[in-house]
Scaffold this motif. Sequence first.
Motif, PDB file in Angstrom:
ATOM      1  N   SER A 172       0.728  -1.216   0.092  1.00 15.47           N
ATOM      2  CA  SER A 172       0.019   0.047   0.086  1.00 15.47           C
ATOM      3  C   SER A 172       0.911   1.129   0.092  1.00 15.47           C
ATOM      4  O   SER A 172       1.883   1.427   0.636  1.00 15.47           O
ATOM      5  N   LYS A 173       0.470   2.218  -0.825  1.00 13.97           N
ATOM      6  CA  LYS A 173       1.233   3.497  -1.026  1.00 13.97           C
ATOM      7  C   LYS A 173       1.120   4.176   0.442  1.00 13.97           C
ATOM      8  O   LYS A 173       2.007   5.231   0.595  1.00 13.97           O
ATOM      9  N   ARG A 174       0.011   4.234   1.033  1.00 16.84           N
ATOM     10  CA  ARG A 174      -0.369   4.943   2.251  1.00 16.84           C
ATOM     11  C   ARG A 174       0.099   4.369   3.750  1.00 16.84           C
ATOM     12  O   ARG A 174      -0.001   5.009   4.442  1.00 16.84           O
ATOM     13  N   SER A 175       0.750   3.344   3.429  1.00 18.97           N
ATOM     14  CA  SER A 175       1.325   2.539   4.786  1.00 18.97           C
ATOM     15  C   SER A 175       2.733   2.548   4.821  1.00 18.97           C
ATOM     16  O   SER A 175       3.561   2.498   3.565  1.00 18.97           O
ATOM     17  N   GLN A 176       3.453   2.261   5.606  1.00 16.18           N
ATOM     18  CA  GLN A 176       4.988   2.221   5.572  1.00 16.18           C
ATOM     19  C   GLN A 176       5.234   1.202   6.666  1.00 16.18           C
ATOM     20  O   GLN A 176       4.751   1.136   7.993  1.00 16.18           O
ATOM     21  N   THR A 177       6.528   0.405   6.551  1.00 18.30           N
ATOM     22  CA  THR A 177       6.734  -0.719   7.411  1.00 18.30           C
ATOM     23  C   THR A 177       8.263  -0.425   8.001  1.00 18.30           C
ATOM     24  O   THR A 177       9.074  -0.049   7.066  1.00 18.30           O
ATOM     25  N   LEU A 178       8.128  -0.693   9.170  1.00 19.60           N
ATOM     26  CA  LEU A 178       9.490  -0.055   9.743  1.00 19.60           C
ATOM     27  C   LEU A 178       9.887  -1.261  10.743  1.00 19.60           C
ATOM     28  O   LEU A 178       9.261  -2.188  11.120  1.00 19.60           O
ATOM     29  N   GLY A 257       9.235   7.133  11.138  1.00 20.01           N
ATOM     30  CA  GLY A 257       9.310   6.771   9.558  1.00 20.01           C
ATOM     31  C   GLY A 257       9.261   8.153   8.918  1.00 20.01           C
ATOM     32  O   GLY A 257       9.771   9.221   9.298  1.00 20.01           O
ATOM     33  N   SER A 258       8.019   8.203   8.103  1.00 19.50           N
ATOM     34  CA  SER A 258       8.153   9.450   7.231  1.00 19.50           C
ATOM     35  C   SER A 258       6.865  10.236   7.791  1.00 19.50           C
ATOM     36  O   SER A 258       6.470  11.383   7.137  1.00 19.50           O
ATOM     37  N   LYS A 305       8.823  -6.492  12.935  1.00 19.87           N
ATOM     38  CA  LYS A 305       8.397  -5.143  12.004  1.00 19.87           C
ATOM     39  C   LYS A 305       7.045  -4.709  12.388  1.00 19.87           C
ATOM     40  O   LYS A 305       6.112  -5.322  12.918  1.00 19.87           O
ATOM     41  N   THR A 307       3.859  -2.090  10.847  1.00 19.45           N
ATOM     42  CA  THR A 307       3.143  -1.447   9.679  1.00 19.45           C
ATOM     43  C   THR A 307       2.401  -0.345  10.236  1.00 19.45           C
ATOM     44  O   THR A 307       1.493  -0.794  11.030  1.00 19.45           O
ATOM     45  N   LYS A 309      -0.240   3.014   8.909  1.00 20.82           N
ATOM     46  CA  LYS A 309      -1.025   3.645   8.073  1.00 20.82           C
ATOM     47  C   LYS A 309      -1.944   4.530   8.741  1.00 20.82           C
ATOM     48  O   LYS A 309      -2.579   4.351   9.620  1.00 20.82           O
TER      49      LYS A 309
END
Length: 443
Positions: A172-178, A257-258, A305, A307, A309
């Motif tokens: 998903s472009k709207r989520s980020q995994t760290l 993250g971002s 990890k 994620t 969103k």
Amino acid sequence: MKKRLIYVSLFLLCLGPVAFCQVFEIPEGEKYQKVKFELINNLMVVPVEVNGVELSFILDSGVSNPILFNLSDKDSVQINNVSEITLKGLGEGEPIKALKSVGNTFKMGKAVNQDQPLYVVLDKDLNFSTSLGIPVHGILGYHIFRDCVVEINYVNKTMKLHDPGLYKYKGSKRSQTLPLDIINRKAYIDAAVLVKDEKEVPVKLLVDTGSSDAVWLFQDPEQGIDIPEKNYEDYLGKGLNGHIFGKRTKVNGVRIGSFTLKDAKAAFPYMESFGAIKNLGDRNGSVGAEILKRFNLIIDYSRNKITLKKNGNFKAPFQYNLAGVELQHNGVRYIAERITDSRGVVHSDENPIGSVQILFEDRTRLSLVPEIVVSAIRAGSPAEEAGLKQGDVILAVNGKRVHRYKLQEVLKMMNEKEGKRIRVLIERSNKDLTFSFVLKKLF
């Protein structure tokens, strides 16, 4: 700030590992279990069946082993293979005695652990129910996160417990995994804070779903983590070994993250409360549920990890206690209501309040309802300057009788927005008094 009952949940146990043979298992043929939770004061309260008895637990990623407490004479649950131990945790007091139990069956939805270790604390002062407004019997954390991929939807108030072997990530472009660091049964995430200016300071934070605060930071001037000039001393919560005090303030931003959250609430606990924790390592604090609830999360200990969103809470302003009062339930009280209209017509079946009602001559109903009191008041706050005191019984807020509302709804009424005038009807020494004040920002 005068002492009050538990406001935030934070239990960081200093205990050695406990042997276990079983894990939470999803039934064969099912990919996940869906569990609904209540979100109260940013905390997730989930139903958990313990040895066949349904209880309510706070889902707390900051806790190692489940802790059971606040059992009343109405609760009856059998625990197995019991021995006495000493627990050490946060707070400035002494370690406490508790019971250690193994071989218990825990069930969330159809996810079952048939050999769950458990600690039972018999101290009656350890009680979330009065400050949250609903029965809470314990806290549960590590074992659920260890055994399942935990997907949390804070907006819909649902949680999915996935079988790690069957779970597949969706891009998903709207989520980020760290990445997560799992150390001594707890998860840590790398983040950054903007304390006094726009310069970022890297920090390592405990991921703590059991803290209702936004972020806790450990003061470290050499690293750039110092307390902003605008702050006030406050009671931050209660750990296993006593009360936790510190400074409340706000920071310019917290970046994970971002994602950057601006003007975030922050607390700097006094380090005396962490005396039971021998080594904090490179940890700089905790990220709590007031930040975490702004995301829908996938927490995966098996792959180290998390994620994130953004959800509908992301842009909501951080809620400060503008009135400066804390409320809690304090037993029950009777209230009398007329149940006839001007023509004498009885309306006894309309919106009954409380679980016990007594009718008098078909004209008056006496109802047993929770009593809400001021448990603490901040020095210099609008409520204190208006004349409210600790121990005052709240009867009405802006004309609304509080016995018709949940505790958290009453707190919200008294903290709606800056500039709003609040009128509070209270009972003090058997007299009804009215106080009025205007909500104002702290910083």
